[in-house]
Write an enzyme that holds these catalytic residues in place. Structure first.
Site, mmCIF file in Angstrom:
data_model
loop_
_atom_site.group_PDB
_atom_site.id
_atom_site.type_symbol
_atom_site.label_atom_id
_atom_site.label_comp_id
_atom_site.label_asym_id
_atom_site.label_seq_id
_atom_site.Cartn_x
_atom_site.Cartn_y
_atom_site.Cartn_z
ATOM 1 N N GLU A 177 0.800 -1.235 0.000
ATOM 2 C CA GLU A 177 0.000 0.000 0.000
ATOM 3 C C GLU A 177 0.831 1.282 0.000
ATOM 4 O O GLU A 177 0.332 2.350 0.345
ATOM 5 C CB GLU A 177 -0.984 0.012 1.171
ATOM 6 C CG GLU A 177 -2.342 -0.510 0.802
ATOM 7 C CD GLU A 177 -2.497 -2.028 0.944
ATOM 8 O OE1 GLU A 177 -3.618 -2.478 1.171
ATOM 9 O OE2 GLU A 177 -1.496 -2.771 0.812
ATOM 10 N N TYR A 179 3.467 2.047 1.843
ATOM 11 C CA TYR A 179 4.072 2.430 3.113
ATOM 12 C C TYR A 179 5.596 2.227 3.075
ATOM 13 O O TYR A 179 6.179 1.977 2.029
ATOM 14 C CB TYR A 179 3.422 1.642 4.251
ATOM 15 C CG TYR A 179 2.004 2.074 4.563
ATOM 16 C CD1 TYR A 179 1.729 3.358 5.041
ATOM 17 C CD2 TYR A 179 0.926 1.198 4.394
ATOM 18 C CE1 TYR A 179 0.433 3.760 5.331
ATOM 19 C CE2 TYR A 179 -0.377 1.596 4.688
ATOM 20 C CZ TYR A 179 -0.612 2.881 5.155
ATOM 21 O OH TYR A 179 -1.898 3.278 5.443
ATOM 22 N N ARG A 227 2.561 -8.719 4.238
ATOM 23 C CA ARG A 227 1.617 -8.104 3.292
ATOM 24 C C ARG A 227 2.417 -7.644 2.083
ATOM 25 O O ARG A 227 3.141 -6.658 2.120
ATOM 26 C CB ARG A 227 0.904 -6.936 3.963
ATOM 27 C CG ARG A 227 -0.151 -6.257 3.125
ATOM 28 C CD ARG A 227 -1.510 -6.917 3.249
ATOM 29 N NE ARG A 227 -2.542 -5.981 2.830
ATOM 30 C CZ ARG A 227 -3.269 -5.252 3.672
ATOM 31 N NH1 ARG A 227 -3.073 -5.353 4.977
ATOM 32 N NH2 ARG A 227 -4.178 -4.431 3.222
ATOM 33 N N HIS A 265 -1.650 3.836 -1.637
ATOM 34 C CA HIS A 265 -2.723 4.755 -1.246
ATOM 35 C C HIS A 265 -2.824 5.953 -2.182
ATOM 36 O O HIS A 265 -3.896 6.564 -2.288
ATOM 37 C CB HIS A 265 -2.527 5.230 0.193
ATOM 38 C CG HIS A 265 -2.950 4.228 1.212
ATOM 39 N ND1 HIS A 265 -4.156 3.564 1.151
ATOM 40 C CD2 HIS A 265 -2.343 3.759 2.336
ATOM 41 C CE1 HIS A 265 -4.264 2.743 2.177
ATOM 42 N NE2 HIS A 265 -3.171 2.830 2.907
ATOM 43 N N GLU A 266 -1.764 6.284 -2.845
ATOM 44 C CA GLU A 266 -1.811 7.423 -3.770
ATOM 45 C C GLU A 266 -2.262 7.023 -5.165
ATOM 46 O O GLU A 266 -2.385 7.875 -6.048
ATOM 47 C CB GLU A 266 -0.438 8.093 -3.842
ATOM 48 C CG GLU A 266 0.653 7.177 -4.382
ATOM 49 C CD GLU A 266 2.045 7.624 -3.973
ATOM 50 O OE1 GLU A 266 2.754 8.148 -4.844
ATOM 51 O OE2 GLU A 266 2.421 7.453 -2.789
ATOM 52 N N CYS A 352 -21.506 -6.222 3.586
ATOM 53 C CA CYS A 352 -20.799 -4.957 3.353
ATOM 54 C C CYS A 352 -21.104 -4.461 1.950
ATOM 55 O O CYS A 352 -20.954 -5.191 0.975
ATOM 56 C CB CYS A 352 -19.296 -5.178 3.512
ATOM 57 S SG CYS A 352 -18.280 -3.811 2.912
ATOM 58 N N GLN A 357 -18.484 4.932 3.914
ATOM 59 C CA GLN A 357 -18.979 6.156 4.544
ATOM 60 C C GLN A 357 -18.727 6.218 6.046
ATOM 61 O O GLN A 357 -18.432 7.288 6.580
ATOM 62 C CB GLN A 357 -20.472 6.321 4.258
ATOM 63 C CG GLN A 357 -20.774 6.638 2.811
ATOM 64 C CD GLN A 357 -22.267 6.793 2.566
ATOM 65 O OE1 GLN A 357 -23.006 7.291 3.396
ATOM 66 N NE2 GLN A 357 -22.719 6.350 1.402
ATOM 67 N N GLN A 429 -35.714 4.784 -0.299
ATOM 68 C CA GLN A 429 -34.760 5.389 -1.224
ATOM 69 C C GLN A 429 -33.701 4.384 -1.705
ATOM 70 O O GLN A 429 -33.056 4.602 -2.731
ATOM 71 C CB GLN A 429 -34.054 6.577 -0.564
ATOM 72 C CG GLN A 429 -34.982 7.677 -0.087
ATOM 73 C CD GLN A 429 -35.416 8.630 -1.179
ATOM 74 O OE1 GLN A 429 -34.827 8.671 -2.258
ATOM 75 N NE2 GLN A 429 -36.446 9.417 -0.907
#
Length: 692
Positions: A177, A179, A227, A265-266, A352, A357, A429
């Site tokens: 990710e 890091y 990871r 992440h970017e 999920c 949100q 809705q």
């Protein structure tokens, strides 16, 4: 694999032989193939970890085989933010005992994630291989000296040793990710010319040293998960040969399990949002699994991202894509996901919907995480559904998300509940949201609520419009009647070319080729998505989604990012999205998903214009002007105009009840209409029903 693989009603008649099979790691045995992936929740912060203990215990009791905590830094330099979760001392290890004891009492296993953020650290002490600022942090990191690199390695090893001291069953070394470890691997972020930079054999030394020294420190009977970034999705990302080289070396160097990381992440490619196809990256892990098999490596591989039903997880494993599946947010949504699967109750799983949100959006706003569909997530110690000592008759009016939540929680607690709605179906809705391309997961939300109504014993009355007099005999009345569209009062809006968002999404009224959408909030964006796709959703078509976002085989392009222009199908309509506010349209959308919606509409050539005044509607289309002085009047040529100008609470029944002397409870849109916030509505409803 697409969402359609498991969107059909589930009977719960079949178990999941691959998903529920145990996994033998030699020195320990996992009871199934479910890994709860690491996720920042905010529970990691502070000295009191009792709430974190309750959160993980509930998932352990739900039969998750192995859980991974949110990231804990090995030292201050590796903090996510100032005073973020850190594990580096024996005192801290003792505080973690409440977590590990709770998990073990619940029958589970847990690993602590060691997360060093490197240049992603949101603080001035950040360090990295080179002094190159990241696009997602305002702080430029300090470049480490060779001694500094050694100190970081020792910090990783010390953190792992303290995790063992704290009673953890293992650690996950975060190597993906974007890091700290990733930053050493990439030439884009590692400009060093010493033994830690330059050639890949030097850049790869850091993760290999960390894993080898960690294994030496913790012994052979301790789980080490690594990871691995299988696909970086950034320019200058690792080549496939480099990823394979690292993966094999990590497996042979002491890792018990290798987990799949997807994207830095970017990266400007969505990886976990609801519009991403289910199991969209399982093929990358499968590709590595073939490399391992060819080399005779048996280290288990975990696949990740957008696996949210037991059917999808089972298929991924049956297809040989991986040995385990990682799910984080699905276990926020339902801590009993695994137990329900094993008991043949998969139709009762609270799925999920990947909206982000209440989980990731909260984290990025420094709030405690939760879950839109399960407001108890991360609030297990305060939001408790206890059996009621005083059974009451409760009427709930409105079968949207707020009303459904209030009714089912109240009934679960033992109240006698009648739920009324004027429509022929539940959902409110949600029935409009589910038709928007990329939001098909809302089908699962409606399915779950339907089963909840059945299993909790709520008496459902559809096609029933109640009056105040009909509710006189109830002990409590809950009004969840939702919202009415706001009238923008534009001269000429009585024209036949003007439609409300309800007429477009629910009633499917014909819409012309050129469309002006008035209002650029969440509903305006949804309507624009609906109109430009005209029912064709790439969420249901993985190859089309990959082509649209430029995702390719990392063996063909470094980082798996296609350098060719994306292949985007032409828009079904010419859409102009307008808002009164000056500034960027969609600024109020989700923190982690707003950019995806804006990018998707730009790819479909949607024009987005802010700071307009709506002067009038005529045969020419929509006349707008700009700014406070109403300058530069311009006709926007269009065949249809769709009103998405906000909402007002629907309170007619509530007002009538109050006039008759009753005191109803208002929740959801009936209380506050802003942006049709299902997260807020469900949370309000759950908390009300828990205390009645």
């Amino acid at each position: 694999m697409s969402i359609s693989d498991s969107s059909a009603p589930r009977t719960g008649s079949s178990l999941y032989p691959h998903l529920l099979a145990p996994l033998d790691l030699g020195f320990t045995r996992l009871k199934n193939r479910v890994l709860m992936g690491s996720m920042h929740t905010g529970l990691e912060e502070g000295r009191d970890l009792s709430r974190m203990a309750a959160y993980f215990r509930e998932r352990a009791e739900g039969d998750v085989a192995l859980m991974v905590t949110g990231g804990f830094a090995p030292n201050m330099a590796g903090w996510v933010k100032p005073f973020g979760g850190t594990l580096s001392t024996s005192g801290a290890a003792r505080r973690h005992r409440v977590v590990t004891d709770a998990v073990h009492q619940g029958g589970g296993k847990i690993a602590l994630q060691i997360l060093h953020t490197g240049r992603y650290g949101y603080h001035p002490l950040a360090v990295a291989p080179s002094a190159i600022k990241s696009p997602i942090s305002p702080f430029k990191p300090f470049a480490l000296s060779s001694r500094g690199v050694e100190r970081q390695i020792r910090a990783f090893v010390n953190c792992a040793a303290k995790a063992r001291e704290a009673g953890y069953d293992g650690v996950e070394i975060m190597g993906s990710e974007g890091y700290f470890i990733n930053q050493f691997l990439s030439l884009q972020t590692n400009h060093r010319d010493d033994e830690w930079g330059g050639d890949y054999s030097n850049r790869v030394r850091l993760p290999l040293e960390i894993v080898a020294r960690t294994r030496e420190a913790v012994g052979k009977d301790f789980i080490i998960i690594y990871r691995l970034s299988m696909i970086d999705l950034v320019p200058g990302g690792s080549s496939w040969d480099e990823v394979v080289t690292l993966g094999k070396a990590i497996a042979q160097g002491g890792a018990s399990i290798i987990n799949t990381g997807i994207g830095w992440h970017e990266a400007r490619v969505p990886t976990i949002a609801t519009s991403v196809p289910r199991a969209a990256f399982a093929w990358v892990t499968q590709k590595m699994k073939a490399e391992f098999a060819a080399a005779g490596i048996s280290t288990p591989l975990v696949t990740s991202n957008r696996i949210n039903t037991p059917e999808v997880a089972e298929q991924v494993l049956a297809d040989g894509c991986a040995d385990m599946v990682s799910m984080a947010r699905p276990l926020l949504a339902d801590p009993e996901f695994v137990k329900k699967s094993a008991q043949g109750r998969s139709d009762q799983i609270n799925t999920c919907i990947a909206c982000n949100q209440a989980c990731l959006d909260h984290v990025f706003q420094n709030k405690l995480s939760s879950c839109l569909v399960n407001p108890r997530a991360c609030h297990e110690t305060e939001l408790v559904y206890r059996p009621t000592p005083n059974r009451r008759r409760i009427a709930v009016v409105g079968a949207g998300p707020a009303g459904l939540t209030a009714a089912t929680v109240a009934a679960e607690r033992g109240h006698e509940v009648d739920l009324f709605d004027g429509d022929t179906r539940i959902g409110g809705q949600l029935n409009m949201a589910r038709v928007v391309p990329g939001k098909e997961e809302f089908d699962e939300m409606i399915r779950y609520f339907q089963r909840r109504v059945e299993t909790t014993g709520v008496r459902l009355h559809l096609s029933t419009r109640v009056q105040a007099a009909d509710l006189a005999g109830y002990d409590e009345v809950i009004i969840a009647t939702g919202v009415n569209p706001r009238d923008p009062k534009i001269p000429g809006q009585e024209s036949a070319k003007v439609l409300s968002y309800i007429e477009v999404l629910r009633d499917r009224k014909p819409v012309g080729e050129r469309v002006a959408v008035i209002g650029a909030g969440g509903i305006g964006f949804d309507v624009a998505e609906f109109l430009v796709h005209d029912g064709h959703s790439t969420t249901l078509n993985l190859p089309a989604w990959q082509a649209e976002w430029g995702v390719t085989d990392p063996a063909l392009a470094p980082g798996g990012l296609n350098t060719a222009p994306p292949l985007v199908s032409p828009p079904a309509r010419q859409v102009t999205l307008l808002q009164r506010k000056a500034g960027k349209p969609g600024a109020g959308l989700g923190k982690t998903t707003g950019w995806i919606h804006r990018t998707a509409l730009k790819m479909k050539k949607v024009k987005m214009i802010g700071g307009v005044n709506y002067e009038r509607i005529g045969d020419e289309g929509l006349l707008v002007s700009y700014g406070e002085k109403r300058e530069n009047p311009t006709w926007i040529a269009c065949d249809s105009i769709v009103l998405c100008a906000g909402q007002t609470p629907q309170r007619e029944l509530a007002d009538a009840l109050q006039a008759s002397g009753m005191k109803p409870h208002l929740i959801g849109g009936a209380l506050e209409a802003g942006e049709l916030d299902a997260k807020r509505a469900i949370d309000q409803a759950a908390r009300l029903a828990a205390r009645l």
